[in-house]
Write an enzyme that holds these catalytic residues in place. Structure first.
Site, PDB file in Angstrom:
ATOM      1  N   ARG A  68      -8.636  -5.079  -2.941  1.00 13.43           N
ATOM      2  CA  ARG A  68      -7.964  -6.125  -2.163  1.00 13.43           C
ATOM      3  C   ARG A  68      -6.626  -5.693  -1.607  1.00 13.43           C
ATOM      4  O   ARG A  68      -6.346  -5.874  -0.423  1.00 13.43           O
ATOM      5  CB  ARG A  68      -7.702  -7.362  -3.043  1.00 13.43           C
ATOM      6  CG  ARG A  68      -8.807  -8.354  -3.082  1.00 13.43           C
ATOM      7  CD  ARG A  68      -8.772  -9.066  -4.416  1.00 13.43           C
ATOM      8  NE  ARG A  68      -8.950  -8.097  -5.485  1.00 13.43           N
ATOM      9  CZ  ARG A  68     -10.123  -7.629  -5.870  1.00 13.43           C
ATOM     10  NH1 ARG A  68     -11.224  -8.049  -5.317  1.00 13.43           N
ATOM     11  NH2 ARG A  68     -10.226  -6.718  -6.823  1.00 13.43           N
ATOM     12  N   THR A  69      -5.781  -5.128  -2.450  1.00 12.29           N
ATOM     13  CA  THR A  69      -4.410  -4.868  -1.994  1.00 12.29           C
ATOM     14  C   THR A  69      -4.416  -3.853  -0.859  1.00 12.29           C
ATOM     15  O   THR A  69      -3.803  -4.077   0.191  1.00 12.29           O
ATOM     16  CB  THR A  69      -3.535  -4.397  -3.171  1.00 12.29           C
ATOM     17  OG1 THR A  69      -3.658  -5.356  -4.224  1.00 12.29           O
ATOM     18  CG2 THR A  69      -2.082  -4.290  -2.763  1.00 12.29           C
ATOM     19  N   LYS A 106      -2.154  18.523  -7.913  1.00 15.97           N
ATOM     20  CA  LYS A 106      -1.671  19.892  -8.137  1.00 15.97           C
ATOM     21  C   LYS A 106      -0.325  19.889  -8.852  1.00 15.97           C
ATOM     22  O   LYS A 106       0.273  20.930  -9.053  1.00 15.97           O
ATOM     23  CB  LYS A 106      -1.520  20.611  -6.792  1.00 15.97           C
ATOM     24  CG  LYS A 106      -2.780  20.678  -5.972  1.00 15.97           C
ATOM     25  CD  LYS A 106      -2.473  21.364  -4.635  1.00 15.97           C
ATOM     26  CE  LYS A 106      -3.626  21.199  -3.671  1.00 15.97           C
ATOM     27  NZ  LYS A 106      -3.216  21.491  -2.295  1.00 15.97           N
ATOM     28  N   ARG A 125       1.124   2.122  -4.575  1.00 18.44           N
ATOM     29  CA  ARG A 125       0.659   1.657  -5.895  1.00 18.44           C
ATOM     30  C   ARG A 125       0.744   2.859  -6.827  1.00 18.44           C
ATOM     31  O   ARG A 125       0.252   3.947  -6.498  1.00 18.44           O
ATOM     32  CB  ARG A 125      -0.776   1.141  -5.821  1.00 18.44           C
ATOM     33  CG  ARG A 125      -1.337   0.844  -7.203  1.00 18.44           C
ATOM     34  CD  ARG A 125      -2.607   0.060  -7.151  1.00 18.44           C
ATOM     35  NE  ARG A 125      -2.350  -1.330  -6.803  1.00 18.44           N
ATOM     36  CZ  ARG A 125      -3.266  -2.288  -6.875  1.00 18.44           C
ATOM     37  NH1 ARG A 125      -4.493  -2.006  -7.276  1.00 18.44           N
ATOM     38  NH2 ARG A 125      -2.974  -3.535  -6.555  1.00 18.44           N
ATOM     39  N   HIS A 178       4.004  -6.666  -9.354  1.00 26.52           N
ATOM     40  CA  HIS A 178       3.110  -6.663  -8.186  1.00 26.52           C
ATOM     41  C   HIS A 178       3.611  -7.814  -7.294  1.00 26.52           C
ATOM     42  O   HIS A 178       2.974  -8.860  -7.179  1.00 26.52           O
ATOM     43  CB  HIS A 178       1.683  -6.894  -8.664  1.00 26.52           C
ATOM     44  CG  HIS A 178       0.621  -6.610  -7.651  1.00 26.52           C
ATOM     45  ND1 HIS A 178       0.875  -6.456  -6.297  1.00 26.52           N
ATOM     46  CD2 HIS A 178      -0.716  -6.444  -7.794  1.00 26.52           C
ATOM     47  CE1 HIS A 178      -0.255  -6.205  -5.669  1.00 26.52           C
ATOM     48  NE2 HIS A 178      -1.244  -6.197  -6.551  1.00 26.52           N
TER      49      HIS A 178
HETATM   50  C1  NCD Z   1      -4.511  -6.695  -9.743  1.00 29.22           C
HETATM   51  C2  NCD Z   1      -3.679  -5.456  -9.932  1.00 29.22           C
HETATM   52  O1  NCD Z   1      -4.016  -4.392  -9.435  1.00 29.22           O
HETATM   53  O2  NCD Z   1      -2.664  -5.594 -10.575  1.00 29.22           O
HETATM   54  N1  NCD Z   1      -5.321  -6.756  -8.653  1.00 29.22           N
HETATM   55  C3  NCD Z   1      -4.787  -7.059  -7.423  1.00 29.22           C
HETATM   56  O3  NCD Z   1      -3.980  -6.334  -6.907  1.00 29.22           O
HETATM   57  N2  NCD Z   1      -5.192  -8.196  -6.832  1.00 29.22           N
HETATM   58  C4  NCD Z   1      -5.099  -7.256 -10.947  1.00 29.22           C
HETATM   59  C5  NCD Z   1      -5.736  -6.356 -11.956  1.00 29.22           C
HETATM   60  O4  NCD Z   1      -5.943  -5.172 -11.762  1.00 29.22           O
HETATM   61  O5  NCD Z   1      -6.071  -6.911 -13.002  1.00 29.22           O
END
Ligand code: NCD
Length: 335
Positions: free
Chosen positions: A77-78, A107, A129, A157
């Site tokens: 999703r993100t 590496k 991320r 997040h």
């Molecule tokens: C979450 C995350 O990556 O923190 N997912 C998201 O970005 N919607 C939730 C999760 O991984 O549990």
């Protein structure tokens, strides 16, 4: 852990090619205020409406600008919602999934080096991320380009919190006065942490943290709530909490962030199915940042009008479009 950094604060960007302005980073949910969110959410709604009326016009908003997604942890999703948001605004997108395995990090390249290299290719926004709790903050320190935290370890997040608050407001009309359950693996779930931190800017009636005793909400978050005078309770008794809730925000047990024995012990502790739904008020909403991996029973829950998680995922795209745009036109942190 992020104390020395500010949201404008690329204090030691290693190079600032062609004197780009100081970047506006999005690192933490707590950097936002209610007026900032209101402005963002208004823009998210405008973009959504505009898309259906004038999709081509919307795609001229930031035509030709560039967004890089650099994801060291898995994402569906993100990463896709950032890419789609940017593309609907006319931007070009480059995405690296599993950067830990597929980029030079495999590496042994350090995060600061990767960020400095990406900066040099002149994107307008970097979405990161990273498995470290301070991954986005470290990247921001070295970046002349705005960094958006797309999830940092167990830490934060923030754009998911924007998505969640936007969704609650859209469905329930407000945040203030609501009783909100935040449940699941609260120690390791960054979405739960960021949501609680963002809610601390509002005036909810109460936050009820429901988790197995082994994985409670972090004391840094509960201390912030106390500081801001937000009423909250902590329990492992889901059944007694559900009848009070206007919103139930459910999350998965973070298997990858705990020893296998603990995971085995708590993974099936709380499951929301028909019986739990029956305890929730008719007007309530059930949310989840997704992915769900057993803690919500799809065939018992998805048909129920209280299930709001697909709407929530959809909303995330417009919220992220508003964030991107407010960074690029530098209105994001305006008071
Ligand atoms: C979450 C995350 O990556 O923190 N997912 C998201 O970005 N919607 C939730 C999760 O991984 O549990």
């Amino acid at each position: 852990m992020f104390a020395e950094l500010t949201h404008t604060g690329s204090t030691c960007a290693m190079m600032n090619l062609s004197n780009r302005p100081l970047p506006l980073h999005v690192l933490r949910a707590g950097d936002f205020t209610v007026p900032m969110n209101d402005r963002l959410f208004t823009r998210a709604r405008e973009y959504e409406e505009r898309f259906w009326k004038d999709r081509k016009g919307l795609a001229q908003t930031h035509e030709g600008m560039i967004l890089f997604n650099i994801f060291y942890e898995e994402s569906s999703r993100t990463i896709a919602s950032f890419a789609a948001a940017a593309m609907h605004l006319g931007m070009k997108v480059h995405s690296t999934q599993n950067a830990g395995q597929t980029s030079s990090a495999a590496k042994g390249e350090s995060l600061p080096d990767t960020i400095r290299i990406m900066d040099g290719y002149l994107p307008d926004i970097l979405v990161l991320r990273h498995p470290a709790d301070d991954g986005a903050a470290v990247a921001a320190k070295f970046s002349a380009v705005p960094v958006i935290n797309g999830g940092s370890g167990r830490g934060e997040h923030p754009t998911q919190a924007h998505t969640d608050v936007y969704t609650i407001e859209k469905r329930m009309g407000r945040i203030d006065g609501l009783t909100i359950i935040i449940g699941g693996d609260l120690m390791n779930g960054r979405t739960a942490r960021s949501l609680a931190l963002m809610l601390s800017m509002y005036r909810p009636a109460k936050i009820i943290f429901v988790s197995p005793l082994e994985v409670p909400m972090g004391s840094d978050v509960t201390a912030r709530l106390t500081e801001r005078g937000i009423s909250f309770t902590e329990t492992d008794d889901l059944r007694s909490a559900l009848p009070e809730a206007d919103v139930v925000y459910w999350t998965r047990v973070q298997k990858e962030r705990m020893p296998p024995e603990l995971y085995g012990k708590i993974k099936d502790r709380f499951i929301i199915g028909q019986q739990q739904l029956a305890l929730m008020p008719e007007h309530a909403m059930l949310m989840h940042p997704l992915p769900r991996v057993g803690e919500i029973v799809p065939e018992e829950v998805d048909h129920d009008p209280r299930a709001g998680f697909f709407e929530q995922a959809h909303n995330g795209m417009w919220v992220r479009a508003a964030l991107i745009s407010s960074i690029l036109d530098r209105t994001l942190y305006a008071p």
